[in-house]
Design a protein around this motif. Structure first.
Motif, mmCIF file in Angstrom:
data_model
loop_
_atom_site.group_PDB
_atom_site.id
_atom_site.type_symbol
_atom_site.label_atom_id
_atom_site.label_comp_id
_atom_site.label_asym_id
_atom_site.label_seq_id
_atom_site.Cartn_x
_atom_site.Cartn_y
_atom_site.Cartn_z
ATOM 1 N N LYS A 273 0.810 -1.225 0.000
ATOM 2 C CA LYS A 273 0.000 0.000 0.000
ATOM 3 C C LYS A 273 0.848 1.281 0.000
ATOM 4 C CE LYS A 273 -4.003 -2.214 0.622
ATOM 5 N NZ LYS A 273 -5.128 -2.158 -0.300
ATOM 6 N N GLU A 274 2.080 1.191 0.509
ATOM 7 C CA GLU A 274 2.902 2.401 0.654
ATOM 8 C C GLU A 274 3.993 2.455 -0.405
ATOM 9 O OE1 GLU A 274 1.870 4.596 2.649
ATOM 10 O OE2 GLU A 274 0.473 3.403 3.835
ATOM 11 N N ASN A 275 4.449 3.670 -0.688
ATOM 12 C CA ASN A 275 5.466 3.899 -1.715
ATOM 13 C C ASN A 275 6.862 3.816 -1.101
ATOM 14 O OD1 ASN A 275 7.104 4.756 -3.776
ATOM 15 N ND2 ASN A 275 5.949 6.616 -4.223
ATOM 16 N N PRO A 276 7.695 2.848 -1.514
ATOM 17 C CA PRO A 276 9.038 2.723 -0.936
ATOM 18 C C PRO A 276 9.933 3.928 -1.236
ATOM 19 C CG PRO A 276 8.788 1.247 -2.813
ATOM 20 C CD PRO A 276 7.434 1.799 -2.510
ATOM 21 N N GLU A 277 9.633 4.657 -2.296
ATOM 22 C CA GLU A 277 10.422 5.854 -2.614
ATOM 23 C C GLU A 277 10.221 6.947 -1.559
ATOM 24 O OE1 GLU A 277 12.590 5.994 -4.832
ATOM 25 O OE2 GLU A 277 12.095 4.648 -6.477
ATOM 26 N N ILE A 278 9.050 6.943 -0.923
ATOM 27 C CA ILE A 278 8.726 7.968 0.080
ATOM 28 C C ILE A 278 8.965 7.448 1.499
ATOM 29 C CG2 ILE A 278 6.875 9.402 1.040
ATOM 30 C CD1 ILE A 278 5.595 9.317 -1.804
ATOM 31 N N SER A 279 8.562 6.213 1.748
ATOM 32 C CA SER A 279 8.596 5.657 3.109
ATOM 33 C C SER A 279 9.668 4.583 3.270
ATOM 34 C CB SER A 279 7.222 5.075 3.463
ATOM 35 O OG SER A 279 6.208 6.045 3.294
ATOM 36 N N GLY A 280 10.736 4.691 2.515
ATOM 37 C CA GLY A 280 11.787 3.668 2.546
ATOM 38 C C GLY A 280 12.429 3.486 3.906
ATOM 39 N N ASP A 281 12.592 4.583 4.655
ATOM 40 C CA ASP A 281 13.208 4.476 5.981
ATOM 41 C C ASP A 281 12.342 3.632 6.923
ATOM 42 O OD1 ASP A 281 11.285 6.470 5.826
ATOM 43 O OD2 ASP A 281 12.179 7.665 7.427
ATOM 44 N N LEU A 282 11.019 3.726 6.761
ATOM 45 C CA LEU A 282 10.117 2.934 7.592
ATOM 46 C C LEU A 282 10.148 1.463 7.177
ATOM 47 C CD1 LEU A 282 7.125 5.443 7.633
ATOM 48 C CD2 LEU A 282 8.820 5.077 9.436
ATOM 49 N N PHE A 283 10.223 1.197 5.880
ATOM 50 C CA PHE A 283 10.384 -0.172 5.382
ATOM 51 C C PHE A 283 11.625 -0.798 6.033
ATOM 52 C CE2 PHE A 283 7.879 -0.924 1.290
ATOM 53 C CZ PHE A 283 6.939 0.074 1.558
ATOM 54 N N LEU A 284 12.704 -0.017 6.066
ATOM 55 C CA LEU A 284 13.974 -0.518 6.597
ATOM 56 C C LEU A 284 13.880 -0.788 8.097
ATOM 57 C CD1 LEU A 284 16.913 -1.211 5.946
ATOM 58 C CD2 LEU A 284 17.504 1.179 6.372
ATOM 59 N N ASP A 285 13.194 0.090 8.831
ATOM 60 C CA ASP A 285 13.028 -0.107 10.282
ATOM 61 C C ASP A 285 12.301 -1.415 10.579
ATOM 62 O OD1 ASP A 285 14.287 2.284 10.813
ATOM 63 O OD2 ASP A 285 12.436 3.434 11.066
ATOM 64 N N VAL A 286 11.228 -1.665 9.849
ATOM 65 C CA VAL A 286 10.453 -2.896 10.075
ATOM 66 C C VAL A 286 11.283 -4.114 9.657
ATOM 67 C CG1 VAL A 286 8.346 -4.154 9.502
ATOM 68 C CG2 VAL A 286 8.269 -1.666 9.760
ATOM 69 N N ALA A 287 11.993 -3.996 8.542
ATOM 70 C CA ALA A 287 12.826 -5.109 8.075
ATOM 71 C C ALA A 287 13.898 -5.465 9.109
ATOM 72 C CB ALA A 287 13.485 -4.737 6.746
ATOM 73 N N GLU A 288 14.514 -4.461 9.703
ATOM 74 C CA GLU A 288 15.558 -4.707 10.711
ATOM 75 C C GLU A 288 14.978 -5.366 11.953
ATOM 76 O OE1 GLU A 288 17.310 -0.841 11.102
ATOM 77 O OE2 GLU A 288 18.915 -1.307 9.675
ATOM 78 N N ALA A 289 13.751 -4.980 12.331
ATOM 79 C CA ALA A 289 13.086 -5.625 13.472
ATOM 80 C C ALA A 289 12.842 -7.103 13.172
ATOM 81 C CB ALA A 289 11.774 -4.919 13.785
#
Length: 516
Positions: free
Chosen positions: A230-246
């Motif tokens: 649902k979200e755009n990785p170009e805009i919210s990439g830092d949040l994608f990375l935070d969840v991935a690291e968790a």
């Protein structure tokens, strides 16, 4: 008043005495602060405002005036302490100012990685200004709670101030010793939960992180598509990375890849740090081929990232591609700041593939951190005649000065102050190099290796042993001049039994080399 016109300084001093005699007069202290500023005395003005605040602790204007002066004076700590005190003094009717001040304090403390103080500031909003809380305050608060690993409180705030909902099922503690505890000690397990469409992406990501950290992995897996589809990785990439690291922290590498794959394909987040996480995930999934491909991208994007290079070399080594591992670990002594651990591992790999010339060169480069580089035969004599590492180094310096040479080696490499091989590992490498030099009949090199080790503070405890190896090197290199000096040195220090054994070894060595 008498002195105000012709002696303003004296008037100020008398007025300060008067203020001390009537310390609860906030207006008097504020006036004195202004007079102090007019005379250029900023410290005194700050002190006067502090007295005024003591007299009127809820006067916001006084705090702001003092804070401006403290920041102007470079006293950041006092500035933060002042506002922290103000926020605690204010009442709910000052809600808007509480929100403004607390957020400012939180952001400043977060810049200093002082999350505890930042949380203390934000707590004022959630206790005194409940009706003014917006998603911005919720976002800051939950970020702090996650950083401080207070996940249950974070979950409570998310469900209270957003449309995120959670249903619990209570599992009471079974242990008889704990049955008398209060209901607050009941363990709650999440039965079901959901993230409605109207939840902003920042809080959506934070809720997923909280679920993961509370070990509700299955619930998080079910909700992950609401983030990466649902979200755009170009805009919210830092949040994608935070969840991935968790997820990676919980060894959920395949789930983390669902978030990292869009990032490495994006324009804004196809960065070395993201590719590194991508590589680590594939390594966690035991897919060596894909892990190597991702690590190679990290190497291309960030050639100086030694951690990634070590991991990549380890993968190549696991596939018996030793030459590729050696190439990955290569560092340029002329340009790079060298990592001793990387040199050590590369040296061992060079031995494994029998690239002996490079092996010796790499080993000597590693030892150059704590061993002197011998430039000529004359320097051997200087080293042999001195006793003790410090004396040898001093003698070597004097020798070079007398010859008009520079004490330090030109273009000497620089090393990182990072983790390095242990003393035992390095000494084992030294012995290994000596044995190989002997086996290859490179006796001149053997002599250079051994004599260099005599100048090492790291090997100082092994000095007698190294001295004996120097003697053996001299015998095999037909160097009777230095060999004689070493024998004399050993004879003075060793016991009779040790000296006898030493001489027997020397005689055997002489017979093997057919020396007279």
């Amino acid at each position: 008043m008498i002195y105000e016109n012709d002696q303003p300084e004296k008037a100020l001093q008398v007025a300060l005495i008067a203020a001390h005699l009537s310390p609860k007069d906030a207006d008097q202290w504020a006036r004195l602060a202004n007079l102090s500023l007019e005379s250029g005395n900023v410290k005194q003005a700050i002190a006067c405002y502090s007295k005024a605040i003591q007299a009127s602790p809820k006067d916001i204007n006084l705090y702001e005036l003092r804070a401006q002066l403290q920041e102007q004076n470079g006293d950041r700590r006092a500035f933060l302490r002042g506002y922290s005190k103000l926020v605690t003094q204010l009442e709910p009717e000052d809600g808007e100012y509480i929100v403004k001040c607390a957020k400012m304090l939180a952001k400043r403390y977060m810049q200093e990685n002082n999350n505890e103080q930042a949380l203390d500031a934000m707590e004022n909003i959630f206790t005194k200004a409940l009706n003014l809380i917006t998603l911005e305050e919720v976002n800051i608060m939950t970020e702090l709670l996650i950083a401080l690993k207070n996940f249950q409180r974070c979950l409570d705030i998310l469900t209270k101030y957003t449309s995120i909902w959670v249903k619990f099922e209570a599992n009471h503690l079974e242990d008889n010793a704990l049955k008398e505890k209060q209901l607050s000690d009941t363990i709650y397990k999440i039965k079901s939960c959901d993230i409605p469409e109207d939840v902003v992406v920042d809080l959506k990501a934070k809720f997923l992180i909280v679920l993961i950290e509370l070990n509700e992995i299955d619930k998080a897996k079910n909700l992950l598509p609401k983030l990466y589809t649902k979200e755009n990785p170009e805009i919210s990439g830092d949040l994608f990375l935070d969840v991935a690291e968790a997820l990676m922290e919980k060894n959920e590498f395949k789930q983390a890849l669902l978030l990292l794959d869009p990032l490495v394909k994006s324009t804004n987040y196809s960065l070395a740090a993201v590719w590194l996480r991508h590589a680590e995930c594939w390594a966690g999934c035991k897919d060596t081929k894909k892990a190597i491909a991702s690590y190679e991208v990290v190497r291309e994007l960030s050639p100086q990232h030694l951690g990634a290079r070590l991991s990549l070399a380890k993968l190549y080594k696991s596939k018996n591609q030793f030459n590729k591992a050696i190439e990955v670990l290569k560092q340029d002594p002329q340009c790079d700041t060298l990592d001793p651990e990387v040199i050590y591992k590369r040296t061992l790999l060079l031995l494994k593939v029998r690239r002996y010339s490079e092996y010796f060169k790499s080993g000597m480069l590693l030892f150059s951190r704590h061993c002197a580089t011998i430039r000529s035969k004359a320097e051997l004599n200087t080293i042999v005649r001195a006793t003790g590492v410090r004396q040898r180094l001093e003698a070597l310096q004097l020798q070079r000065l007398s010859c008009g040479e520079k004490i330090e080696d030109e273009n000497a490499p620089t090393f990182l102050n990072s983790a390095e091989p242990s003393e035992s590992k390095e000494f084992s490498l030294f012995l290994q190099m000596g044995k190989l030099a002997y086996k290859l009949k490179k006796f001149g090199l053997l002599q250079r290796i051994c004599f260099s080790a005599l100048t090492s503070k790291k090997f100082e405890k092994k000095n007698s042993y190294i001295m004996f190896l120097c003697l053996i090197a001299c015998i095999y290199n037909n160097d009777s001049f230095y060999g004689y000096n070493i024998v004399r040195e050993l004879g003075e220090k060793m016991s009779f039994l040790t000296c006898t054994l030493c001489m027997q070894t020397i005689v055997l060595s002489l017979e093997l080399t057919n020396m007279p």
